[in-house]
Design an enzyme around this catalytic site. Structure first.
Site, PDB file in Angstrom:
ATOM      1  CG  LEU A 112      -2.247  -0.740   1.065  1.00 40.87           C
ATOM      2  CD1 LEU A 112      -1.998  -2.244   0.988  1.00 40.87           C
ATOM      3  CD2 LEU A 112      -3.181  -0.429   2.222  1.00 40.87           C
ATOM      4  CD  GLU A 154      -2.018   4.293  -2.655  1.00 41.62           C
ATOM      5  OE1 GLU A 154      -3.016   3.573  -2.473  1.00 41.62           O
ATOM      6  OE2 GLU A 154      -1.262   4.659  -1.711  1.00 41.62           O
ATOM      7  CG  HIS A 201     -13.948   3.841  -0.631  1.00 39.11           C
ATOM      8  ND1 HIS A 201     -13.819   4.246   0.676  1.00 39.11           N
ATOM      9  CD2 HIS A 201     -13.075   2.810  -0.789  1.00 39.11           C
ATOM     10  CE1 HIS A 201     -12.920   3.484   1.289  1.00 39.11           C
ATOM     11  NE2 HIS A 201     -12.453   2.614   0.422  1.00 39.11           N
TER      12      HIS A 201
END
Length: 658
Positions: A396, A398, A465
């Protein structure tokens, strides 16, 4: 200071000396020029030259090095032409960035150097990608990347070391521990004694060396590089040193405790190495003077050549043309007429699979995209077909992964990065905005990277999200953005984005994944980038939109019985001005719809452009509708109120009646 020559010959030791002396003498020249106002800024590496020179000498010429502010010796040891170096410092056209960036913010593909940016940490992830290319190609090469002790506080440092360790990449991470981050001492930067304590936590071998000892640095880097050629694994090497001058000359050194610079001056890497060579009778005072005179002559010649060059010519056309690596798209039609019904999600998967077949080195990276197939199952079955080396689950992180994608591009390998949700791109924002988007314009290196962005609301996923964030990137020159609304366009535009050697953000609405299907070609094909599509024709008014907005517009126009054009932009950067102008001239009434929040959205730019260039074609004010200027709420009724659908219906009626 003890120097161990090991198997180095006298000739090598003398060559090392010339490489060490060159950046020192350039620095002395630069400090004079700075005081004369002939250069605007200088980041001094005086006292740290042994790290740069020793590292560059230990690496093979075709192995990449990613330097920082104080690594002049990397550039000179790699034989960068001095006139181009001085032209770079002065912002001249023959500099590596053609006047677009300063000092050491440049790279050179010819010399296997990747230039830094001011944000310090992102180059570490790029090194991971370059090293990944070496590992995939099994060519037994290593990559070396620098960080200062201050810069190691950045999250990019953690991400890059972690990725390198998890993937066992041949990267040498060199920390230049000069004890200060501008005016901040180390004890205010981190709470440990040595970076050698960091390595074991990542599962990385570490070593601390005297960074002012040229031979100690050289041997440490050479041994690490040799080890990597037998076994892929990263190394962390801490080079202890001291910054004799300010962070940059304007900041000074008044914050140093009294006597500290005197203490470190006794450890000067140049004078101590000279003493060693004189003792070994490799160097004489006469030879020393001859070498110094020869180097100064070369410096003066290089500076004279750069100084005689005129100021860089101004050309807006050239500035715009250099944003992207040259590429002329040739739209590819499917080879046969064979079609099948594909959902939006399947069309994306189909295009991605066929692109992987078309480009046998292409790499996919993202969280859970391996055997699990990604949270939306786009890459389900890909590991079985292409293998885990090319379909890579990532930690995790980015920023490091987008950086790694850029590193692969530097090695000529295409890549796709899947953001698990478009919202998470914030953690990779710096790499996209400041590296992918600017690198070709700065020094001619393309970024052959596609970042897939599952986006949008309507699925009750809440504020982290469900965001529509395309406008964040719409303002950034150097990026290309596509946002399809149909399975046909999704497959064709994804293939087109992958073909193009420039950086793309590919937005795909999550609510369309399994709610929309159509007959599309089974063969590989592409759709023209930058070309809007008139999905419905009418005479009363024009709706300009994209993504989910296309489907809202169709539904409401049919419900209200309006005879309208619906223009689906499909590509947001570059957007189709010709198609927008045509529909405005045709209907004379325009409303712009997008799911993104209204304020500062893409619709504002379109409205401003239409008003500026086609005001005379309008019979009514330009109208816009978007989501509320709030985060995306979770509860279904709140989310529906947030989205623009009902407000768009009312505004559409008002426009029709105007």
């Amino acid at each position: 200071m003890k120097f161990e020559r090991k198997k180095l010959t006298n000739q090598q030791l003398l060559s090392f000396y010339k490489n060490l002396l060159l950046p020192r003498l350039i620095e002395e020249k630069m400090l004079i020029l700075l005081r004369q106002g002939k250069i605007s800024k200088w980041f001094s590496g005086m006292g740290q030259e042994a790290i740069s020179v020793g590292s560059a000498l230990a690496m093979e010429d075709d192995e990449y090095i990613l330097p920082m502010h104080r690594n002049l010796g990397i550039f000179t040891t790699r034989d960068i032409p001095l006139h181009r170096l001085f032209a770079q410092f002065q912002g001249k056209a023959s500099g590596f960035t053609q006047g677009r960036d300063r000092s050491f913010h440049f790279g050179s593909k010819e010399h296997n150097l990747v230039g830094m940016i001011s944000h310090l940490g992102p180059q570490l992830g790029i090194a991971d990608g370059i090293a990944l290319a070496h590992k995939l190609r099994k060519n037994k090469k290593s990559t070396l990347v620098f960080s200062g002790d201050g810069g190691a506080s950045e999250g990019d440092f953690h991400e890059a070391l972690n990725v390198a360790s998890v993937w066992q990449l041949p990267v040498i991470f060199v920390v230049e521990n000069n004890c200060w981050g501008l005016s901040t001492p180390s004890n205010q930067q981190f709470n440990f004694d040595s970076f050698t304590q960091k390595g074991p936590g990542y599962g990385i071998q570490t070593k601390q060396v005297d960074g002012n000892n040229l031979l100690e640095v050289y041997h440490a880097i050479a041994e690490a590089s040799k080890s990597m050629k037998k076994k892929n694994e990263p190394f962390l090497i801490e080079c202890m040193t001291f910054r004799m001058r300010g962070h940059e000359e304007a900041s000074g050194t008044k914050y140093y405790p009294k006597g500290l610079q005197d203490k470190w001056s006794k450890k000067d890497p140049v004078s101590n190495y000279e003493k060693f060579l004189l003792k070994e009778k490799v160097l004489t005072k006469k030879l020393k003077a001859e070498i110094e005179a020869e180097i100064k002559k070369a410096i003066d010649k290089g500076y004279k050549e750069a100084n005689e060059e005129g100021v860089v010519a101004v050309s807006s056309e050239k500035e715009l043309n250099d944003l992207f690596s040259p590429f002329e798209q040739k739209v590819i039609a499917p080879k046969s007429k064979k079609q099948s019904d594909k959902r939006f999600v399947d069309a994306i998967s189909d295009g991605l699979r066929q692109s992987m077949e078309k480009y046998p080195e292409m790499v996919l990276m993202g969280q859970d995209i391996g055997k699990y197939g990604g949270v939306f199952k786009i890459t389900e079955g890909f590991v079985g077909q292409f293998g885990e080396e090319r379909v890579r689950n990532t930690p995790l992180c980015e920023s490091a992964i987008v950086g790694s994608a850029l590193g692969l591009s530097i090695q000529g390998i295409k890549s796709m990065v899947e953001m698990q949700f478009a919202d998470f791109v914030t953690c990779g924002f710096n790499q996209i905005i400041n590296n992918l988007a600017k690198i070709h314009w700065r020094w001619g290196q393309n970024a052959d990277v596609v970042v897939r962005m599952p986006t949008g609301a309507g699925v009750a996923a809440g504020p982290f999200h469900s965001q529509s964030n395309e406008a964040w990137f719409f303002h950034t020159p150097g990026l290309k953005i596509v946002y399809p609304s149909s399975p046909y366009d999704a497959k064709g535009l994804l293939n087109a984005a992958i073909e193009d050697p420039n950086p793309y953000l590919f937005f795909e609405h999550k609510a369309l994944y399994r709610a929309l299907s159509e007959e599309i070609p089974e063969d590989y094909y592409t759709v023209e980038v930058g070309k809007a599509k008139l999905t419905r024709e009418g005479a009363d008014l024009s709706v300009i939109t994209y993504g989910m907005g296309v489907h809202w517009a169709k539904e409401i126009i049919e419900e209200l019985g309006i005879d309208a054009d619906i223009l689906d932009l499909r590509t947001l950067l570059p957007w189709d001005q010709e198609a927008v102008a045509a529909t405005v001239k045709k209907t004379n009434k325009v409303i712009i719809l997008h799911e993104d929040c209204l304020t500062g959205g893409i619709g504002a730019e379109l409205a401003a452009w239409i008003s500026e260039y086609h005001f005379q074609d309008l019979d009514a004010p330009i109208m816009r509708e978007g989501s509320l200027d709030t985060p995306v709420p979770f509860a279904a009724n709140l989310e529906q109120n947030f989205l623009p659908k009902e407000r768009f219906k009312n505004k559409l009626k008002a426009l029709l009646e105007y």
